[in-house]
Design a protein around this motif. Structure first.
Motif, mmCIF file in Angstrom:
data_model
loop_
_atom_site.group_PDB
_atom_site.id
_atom_site.type_symbol
_atom_site.label_atom_id
_atom_site.label_comp_id
_atom_site.label_asym_id
_atom_site.label_seq_id
_atom_site.Cartn_x
_atom_site.Cartn_y
_atom_site.Cartn_z
ATOM 1 N N ASN A 148 0.847 -1.194 0.000
ATOM 2 C CA ASN A 148 0.000 0.000 0.000
ATOM 3 C C ASN A 148 0.882 1.244 0.000
ATOM 4 N N THR A 149 0.597 2.151 -0.936
ATOM 5 C CA THR A 149 1.471 3.300 -1.159
ATOM 6 C C THR A 149 0.677 4.591 -1.222
ATOM 7 N N LEU A 164 -7.011 11.202 -2.179
ATOM 8 C CA LEU A 164 -7.583 10.385 -1.105
ATOM 9 C C LEU A 164 -8.634 11.141 -0.306
ATOM 10 N N ASP A 165 -8.472 12.460 -0.206
ATOM 11 C CA ASP A 165 -9.394 13.272 0.589
ATOM 12 C C ASP A 165 -10.808 13.314 0.024
ATOM 13 N N ARG A 166 -10.978 12.933 -1.236
ATOM 14 C CA ARG A 166 -12.311 12.977 -1.848
ATOM 15 C C ARG A 166 -13.189 11.785 -1.455
ATOM 16 N N LEU A 167 -12.585 10.765 -0.855
ATOM 17 C CA LEU A 167 -13.361 9.600 -0.465
ATOM 18 C C LEU A 167 -14.159 9.872 0.800
ATOM 19 N N SER A 168 -15.291 9.205 0.926
ATOM 20 C CA SER A 168 -16.079 9.305 2.141
ATOM 21 C C SER A 168 -15.388 8.513 3.247
ATOM 22 N N PHE A 169 -15.828 8.721 4.476
ATOM 23 C CA PHE A 169 -15.250 8.001 5.609
ATOM 24 C C PHE A 169 -15.390 6.492 5.412
ATOM 25 N N LYS A 170 -16.547 6.064 4.943
ATOM 26 C CA LYS A 170 -16.792 4.637 4.721
ATOM 27 C C LYS A 170 -15.894 4.092 3.617
ATOM 28 N N GLU A 171 -15.700 4.866 2.563
ATOM 29 C CA GLU A 171 -14.835 4.427 1.468
ATOM 30 C C GLU A 171 -13.379 4.335 1.921
ATOM 31 N N LEU A 172 -12.962 5.273 2.767
ATOM 32 C CA LEU A 172 -11.609 5.231 3.301
ATOM 33 C C LEU A 172 -11.393 3.971 4.142
ATOM 34 N N GLN A 173 -12.362 3.658 4.960
ATOM 35 C CA GLN A 173 -12.255 2.459 5.793
ATOM 36 C C GLN A 173 -12.210 1.183 4.955
ATOM 37 N N SER A 174 -12.907 1.194 3.835
ATOM 38 C CA SER A 174 -12.939 -0.008 2.982
ATOM 39 C C SER A 174 -11.572 -0.317 2.379
ATOM 40 N N LEU A 175 -10.692 0.690 2.307
ATOM 41 C CA LEU A 175 -9.357 0.459 1.753
ATOM 42 C C LEU A 175 -8.504 -0.430 2.646
ATOM 43 N N GLU A 176 -8.906 -0.587 3.904
ATOM 44 C CA GLU A 176 -8.150 -1.432 4.816
ATOM 45 C C GLU A 176 -8.147 -2.886 4.357
ATOM 46 N N ASP A 177 -9.122 -3.254 3.534
ATOM 47 C CA ASP A 177 -9.271 -4.647 3.122
ATOM 48 C C ASP A 177 -8.798 -4.917 1.706
ATOM 49 N N GLU A 208 -2.723 3.901 8.688
ATOM 50 C CA GLU A 208 -2.012 2.842 9.410
ATOM 51 C C GLU A 208 -1.671 1.675 8.490
ATOM 52 N N HIS A 209 -2.364 1.593 7.357
ATOM 53 C CA HIS A 209 -2.151 0.491 6.421
ATOM 54 C C HIS A 209 -1.231 0.875 5.269
ATOM 55 N N VAL A 210 -0.748 2.125 5.267
ATOM 56 C CA VAL A 210 0.189 2.556 4.229
ATOM 57 C C VAL A 210 1.573 2.043 4.582
ATOM 58 N N GLU A 211 2.163 1.283 3.678
ATOM 59 C CA GLU A 211 3.502 0.738 3.898
ATOM 60 C C GLU A 211 4.587 1.613 3.297
ATOM 61 N N ILE A 212 4.228 2.378 2.268
ATOM 62 C CA ILE A 212 5.199 3.230 1.588
ATOM 63 C C ILE A 212 4.625 4.638 1.426
ATOM 64 N N PHE A 213 5.283 5.615 2.047
ATOM 65 C CA PHE A 213 4.989 7.024 1.801
ATOM 66 C C PHE A 213 6.071 7.547 0.854
ATOM 67 N N LEU A 216 -0.777 -3.144 -13.091
ATOM 68 C CA LEU A 216 -1.391 -3.579 -11.845
ATOM 69 C C LEU A 216 -2.289 -4.789 -12.005
ATOM 70 N N PRO A 217 -2.272 -5.686 -11.034
ATOM 71 C CA PRO A 217 -3.288 -6.734 -10.996
ATOM 72 C C PRO A 217 -4.658 -6.090 -10.817
ATOM 73 N N GLU A 218 -5.714 -6.770 -11.237
ATOM 74 C CA GLU A 218 -7.057 -6.194 -11.192
ATOM 75 C C GLU A 218 -7.511 -5.854 -9.781
ATOM 76 N N ALA A 219 -6.976 -6.551 -8.783
ATOM 77 C CA ALA A 219 -7.427 -6.342 -7.403
ATOM 78 C C ALA A 219 -6.930 -5.031 -6.798
ATOM 79 N N ILE A 220 -5.983 -4.366 -7.451
ATOM 80 C CA ILE A 220 -5.403 -3.152 -6.898
ATOM 81 C C ILE A 220 -6.314 -1.957 -7.136
#
Length: 230
Positions: free
Chosen positions: A37-38, A71-84, A127-132, A61-65
């Motif tokens: 995650n970057t 990132l700021d344009r996403l809703s709170f729920k959409e942001l949380q969904s990125l954890e998965d 917290e799930h970002v591995e590369i900044f 990219l693989p299709e799953a990416i």
């Protein structure tokens, strides 16, 4: 991952992006790790969207990416969904995009900047970002006399030639460096594990049989973002 030998002329190649070697390296590591995650961050006009367009154009990219521009344009729920799901995303340094710009003034108040990031921080996605990876402002001399740019095919070749060792060991110097970073950067156990995972990918890109100090050092740099708000 699809092997691309010749790129069509109407797509964006990483070679078209001037400079930003650090960010290109970060993308290479992210893709080689399938995917780390970057978050690409930087002032307005540094080429963040162009990076994502280059990724889309070449089907690296693989299709799953998931690719997320602003990132700021996403809703709170959409942001949380990125954890998965694995993702590569971009974000500005502030609402106007000029916070930390070397020559242009930021028009945002401190409270406006805090509010800009508040939803993102509260969602837990960072917290799930591995590369900044920071994209920097390029000066005229860098555009007038650019060095040879890394192309998409260069990145593909690096990924294709990497090894795929799963259980690479850390020597004593690597463990010592990682331990120092853990204490001095006040890292969490999650961040510790993320650094090891990224360092393993870097070691595989080097076709190394061990995770060396330079691999840990590079992985630590991806955690040491300069914006501060994160």
């Amino acid at each position: 991952m699809k092997n691309i030998d010749v790129l069509p002329k109407d797509i964006i190649d990483f070679e078209d992006i001037k400079g930003q070697d650090h960010a290109k390296r970060a993308i290479t590591v992210a893709l080689a790790g399938m995917v780390h995650n970057t978050l690409l961050y930087g002032c307005h006009g540094t080429g963040k969207t162009m990076f994502l367009d280059a990724l889309r154009s070449t089907k690296l990219l693989p299709e799953a990416i998931t690719l997320v521009d602003n990132l700021d344009r996403l809703s709170f729920k959409e942001l949380q969904s990125l954890e998965d799901k694995p993702f590569i995303a971009t974000i500005k340094t502030c609402p106007c995009g000029y916070y930390s710009h070397p020559t242009k003034s930021c028009k945002c108040s401190p409270s406006k900047i805090v509010k800009f990031f508040e939803k993102i921080i509260d969602s837990g996605v960072l917290e799930h970002v591995e590369i900044f990876a920071e994209l920097s402002i390029l000066y005229a001399r860098e555009l007038e006399h650019p060095h040879k740019q890394q192309s998409t095919n260069d990145i593909i070749r690096q990924i294709k030639d990497k090894t795929d060792y799963k259980d690479l060991s850390l020597g004593k110097p690597s463990n010592t460096l990682l331990g120092c970073a853990y204490r001095e950067m006040n890292l969490t156990p999650r961040q510790y594990d993320q650094i090891v995972r990224v360092a393993r990918t870097v070691a595989n890109l080097d076709c190394s049989e061990h995770i060396e100090v330079e691999h840990i050092s590079e992985a630590i740099q991806y955690k040491n973002n300069k914006v501060g708000i994160f």
